[in-house]
Design a protein around this motif. Structure first.
Motif, PDB file in Angstrom:
ATOM      1  N   VAL A 188     -82.766 -59.616 112.705  1.00  0.00           N
ATOM      2  CA  VAL A 188     -84.209 -59.803 112.564  1.00  0.00           C
ATOM      3  C   VAL A 188     -84.490 -60.408 111.199  1.00  0.00           C
ATOM      4  CG1 VAL A 188     -86.442 -58.646 112.539  1.00  0.00           C
ATOM      5  CG2 VAL A 188     -84.619 -57.789 114.033  1.00  0.00           C
ATOM      6  N   GLY A 224     -90.755 -64.594 113.653  1.00  0.00           N
ATOM      7  CA  GLY A 224     -90.218 -63.427 112.952  1.00  0.00           C
ATOM      8  C   GLY A 224     -91.293 -62.805 112.077  1.00  0.00           C
ATOM      9  N   VAL A 274     -87.937 -51.850 113.335  1.00  0.00           N
ATOM     10  CA  VAL A 274     -86.686 -52.570 113.563  1.00  0.00           C
ATOM     11  C   VAL A 274     -85.471 -51.642 113.584  1.00  0.00           C
ATOM     12  CG1 VAL A 274     -85.128 -54.237 112.481  1.00  0.00           C
ATOM     13  CG2 VAL A 274     -87.576 -54.712 112.599  1.00  0.00           C
ATOM     14  N   LYS A 317     -78.489 -56.835 116.755  1.00  0.00           N
ATOM     15  CA  LYS A 317     -79.778 -57.515 116.664  1.00  0.00           C
ATOM     16  C   LYS A 317     -79.955 -58.011 115.232  1.00  0.00           C
ATOM     17  CE  LYS A 317     -83.654 -55.087 117.029  1.00  0.00           C
ATOM     18  NZ  LYS A 317     -84.781 -54.298 117.536  1.00  0.00           N
TER      19      LYS A 317
END
Lengths: 208, 251
Positions: free
Chosen positions: B179, B192, B205, B177
């Motif tokens: 981010v 975001g 996260v 992932k």
């Protein structure tokens, strides 16, 4: 076998740091005015109530000081140039702390009990320094920088200061100096950096 | 040095690097793909020292993180700093075919290998993404599929380095992932994060501390300090948090 050759010219490179080439700047270094931070892990939380500083000969305690006791020892001021292996140098940095000579004296010693030291710090960092590089005014445990309490990211409450060696030897968050009969490499020294670290001989890495 | 049973360390020799390819990543950041015939290979996360020589013999050297995975052509990604003597050349004047010296690889601590167990949490600020990108590239090459997260803080959308490749890596790997957070300016429709890396963001996260993730943090000093202390406060073990910091004068 390799033959010695001239370094390749980097076409178009002129260099803007030529003003740094004073007799006080070791080879490969450049001057900075800020104070960069380099550490391998998180900055430890300072805990002055639980802080102890100890000197040991191998595993034998030689002396131990609380924060208050440590600060009651005679203090020394120095103004020195510092040189980081990542190539920055900073001139005329001002420190206050307890000189290594004072620490020895406070522990009732006239000289180091062993030829090598391993410096131990909060967070598990270690570095090795020969004892003779700590005596005769060459090193201190510093608690003030530029007249103020040493900031944790720069090693506060206390860091070793050995300004004539690359600055990784001036270990942050220092808590224990251990005298040894044989040299034992510390953290960066085991990770490819030079066992001694003299900036004037550009001893950055193993084999330099 | 005292005698030991360890093999004598190989001296880090200066090697000649020739720029094979130059990739503009952002307005201030370039990747240099290099030919270094003598390159001995490296691990993801390591760095090199670069030395430039002017035609009158003047030299300057700095450290730069390696961007490429082990086995790929050696690549450095360099951010041009206004007062950066070496970076201004590498990320400015240098052209394909130009030469300079480097030596390495350096650093055995801030290093990822496929043998590392547990989830992988990478936290990057600005060009601090470079050694972490080497780790993600190495991870993709090794087809490692343990969970991984890159939390990457940039000033604005235009400052995101490796954006297309990061999207591709995440699309090809369900366990990865990526981010983003943009701290200064966000495009319209940005979904975001829009603030500096903080404790709440790291908690949301990242991985739970009891999964013992390996954490690598690289970026400007204030960002690394804040992230590392927040990670500690969240309960991550200090010995699993590895940091690299750079300031205006660092790499």
């Amino acid at each position: 076998m390799t033959t010695m050759t001239e370094p390749p010219i980097s076409r178009g490179f002129r260099g803007r740091g030529r003003g740094d080439q004073s007799a006080r700047v070791p080879p490969g270094q450049h001057l900075v005015t800020d104070f960069p931070v380099l550490s391998a892990g998180p900055t430890p939380e300072p805990d002055l109530s639980g802080w102890r500083f100890t000197l040991e000969d191998g595993d034998t305690p030689l002396g131990a000081w609380s924060w208050a006791e440590f600060n009651a020892l005679p203090q020394t001021d120095v103004v020195v140039d510092i040189h980081c292996v990542t190539t920055w140098s900073k001139l005329d940095t001002e420190w206050r702390g307890v000189s290594f000579d004072t620490l020895l004296e406070a522990a009732g010693l006239s000289e180091p009990p062993g030829p090598f030291t391993l410096i131990h710090c909060d967070g598990g960092y270690t570095t090795n320094v020969p004892s003779e590089d700590l005596v005769d005014g060459k090193a201190m445990v510093a608690t003030l920088y530029d007249g103020e309490a040493l900031h944790p990211e720069h090693g506060g409450p206390a860091r070793l200061l050995v300004p004539h060696l690359y600055f990784w030897k001036s270990a942050k968050w220092v808590r224990r100096i251990q005298f040894l009969d044989e040299e034992q490499p510390g953290f960066w020294e085991e990770n490819g950096y030079h066992i001694y670290g003299d900036p004037w001989r550009e001893q950055r890495y193993d084999g330099d | 040095m005292t005698a030991t049973d360890a093999p004598a360390p190989a001296r880090l020799r200066w090697m000649t690097a020739t720029a094979r390819d130059i990739i503009d990543e952002t307005p201030r950041v370039r990747t240099l793909v290099l030919d270094v015939p003598e390159w001995p290979g490296h691990k993801a996360g390591q760095h090199v020292d670069v030395r430039l020589t002017a035609d009158d013999g003047y030299q300057a050297q700095r450290s730069y993180s390696i961007a490429s995975a082990p086995g790929a052509a050696l690549a450095l990604t360099v951010e041009r700093l206004e007062d950066g003597e070496v970076s201004f050349y590498l990320a400015g004047d240098l052209r394909v075919g130009d030469r300079f010296e480097l030596r390495g690889p350096i650093g055995g601590y801030f290093v990822w290998t496929a043998a590392l167990e547990g989830p992988l949490f990478l936290v990057a600020g600005g060009s601090g993404v470079v050694p972490l990108m080497a780790m993600l590239r190495a991870r993709a090459d090794a087809a490692v599929r343990t969970p991984a997260v890159l939390l990457y803080s940039s000033r604005s959308e235009a400052d995101i380095i490796y954006r297309a490749e990061l999207e591709r890596l995440a699309a090809e790997d369900a366990a990865l992932k990526v981010v983003h957070t943009l701290t200064r300016a966000q495009p319209s429709g940005w979904n975001g994060f829009s603030r500096r890396v903080d404790r709440a963001m790291l908690e949301e996260v990242g991985f739970a501390p009891d999964t013992r993730p390996r954490i690598f943090v690289c970026g400007p000093t204030p960002m690394v300090e804040a992230a590392a202390s927040s990670l500690r406060a969240l309960g991550h073990a200090a010995n699993l948090i590895k940091t690299e910091r750079f300031g205006p004068s660092g790499r």
